[in-house]
Enzyme design. Structure first.
Site, mmCIF file in Angstrom:
data_model
loop_
_atom_site.group_PDB
_atom_site.id
_atom_site.type_symbol
_atom_site.label_atom_id
_atom_site.label_comp_id
_atom_site.label_asym_id
_atom_site.label_seq_id
_atom_site.Cartn_x
_atom_site.Cartn_y
_atom_site.Cartn_z
ATOM 1 C CE1 TYR A 247 0.566 0.835 4.512
ATOM 2 C CE2 TYR A 247 -0.403 -1.353 4.635
ATOM 3 C CZ TYR A 247 0.283 -0.306 5.230
ATOM 4 O OH TYR A 247 0.685 -0.411 6.543
ATOM 5 C CB CYS A 248 1.228 4.326 0.530
ATOM 6 S SG CYS A 248 1.694 6.070 0.319
ATOM 7 N N PRO A 249 2.596 2.625 -2.535
ATOM 8 C CG PRO A 249 2.183 1.787 -4.674
ATOM 9 C CD PRO A 249 1.491 2.192 -3.403
#
Length: 279
Positions: free
Chosen positions: A148-150
């Site tokens: 997540y949130c790469p």
């Protein structure tokens, strides 16, 4: 030639430790505090400041997340699972905060020379590597697909992400922020965000690209190092590194000038959240 490491070396590091007190406040307040510190440090009202903060169960959405077609369904799911939901003002996508996630902010002035964005990221990466220099692992900075949130400064060990970095800039001040998953299950946190996106997209094509989350690519440092790390253990490592990088290390709270600035930034953060989340 200047390196990112120079940013860690300050004549005076002021430390504001909210790793315990923050549990009693909403995460909204932390983003308002970092905005306040950015403004104060940028105006040279305050020295370079390092802040630590921990909050209870909160999902922090990015501005892009607010464009999801069924956002309210996703938000309802998160709240049903006991999470507060807020929208931050820095870049990136949804992340998880809870009592096992330590957030660190380095707030620096750009008064002498502009701080290139990658230089800010590199400084935080160097700090984390220095904090764990005694541990026989390689901490990489590269995008971990499926997290997540790469981003290109995902911090990982053996391909599993445990931290993400963002930046906020206000009037000559730069806040480089990192969340570090210290305890608990990284994959369980990722599964929660995966389900949030499934409920918020419902398979629709969207203008923005959202991550296809693979929970197995995320882990906590306790899992990765096979040890029972605590927030306090990591805080001690953080303070020890700062002590070696400054002539003066002081523990302080917000100054009188910062407290007056803070009220304005908090009102803006609350207003934006109420507008975006329809509250």
């Amino acid at each position: 030639m200047e390196t990112s490491y120079d940013l860690l070396t300050q004549d005076h590091w002021r430390v504001i430790d909210q790793s315990s007190a923050g549990l009693y406040n909403r995460a909204l307040e932390s983003f308002a505090i970092d905005d306040t510190l950015c403004a104060a440090v940028g105006k040279e009202l305050s020295p370079a400041t390092a802040r630590s903060w921990v909050h209870q169960k909160t999902i922090v959405l990015g501005i892009q997340d607010t464009k999801l077609p069924f956002l309210q369904d996703g938000v309802a799911f998160l709240r049903e699972n006991g999470y507060d939901v807020i929208v931050r003002n820095s870049g990136g996508l949804a992340v998880v905060l809870d009592e096992g996630v330590l957030n660190l902010s380095l707030v620096l002035p750009e008064s002498v020379k502009r701080i290139d964005i990658n230089r800010g990221y590199d400084a935080m990466w160097e700090l984390i590597k220095e904090m764990f220099r005694d541990v026989d692992v390689e901490i990489e900075a590269r995008e971990i697909v499926g997290s997540y949130c790469p981003g290109s400064y995902d911090l990982s060990i053996d391909g599993k992400k445990f931290a993400g970095i963002s930046q906020r800039r206000i009037r000559g001040g730069v806040a480089v922020q990192i969340y570090l998953c210290i305890t608990g299950s990284g994959s369980e946190r990722a599964e929660l965000i995966k389900q949030f996106y499934e409920r918020s997209k419902k398979g629709m094509e969207t203008k923005h690209i959202y991550p296809d989350i693979v929970p197995e690519v995320m882990a906590s440092l306790s899992e990765l190092l096979s040890t029972n790390l605590t927030i306090q253990d990591v805080m001690l490592r953080f303070l020890k590194v700062l002590q070696t990088k400054s002539n003066r290390l002081t523990a302080e709270s917000l100054s009188t000038e910062e407290v007056s600035l803070y009220q304005g930034y908090l009102e803006r953060v609350i207003e934006r959240n109420n507008h975006v989340l329809g509250e």
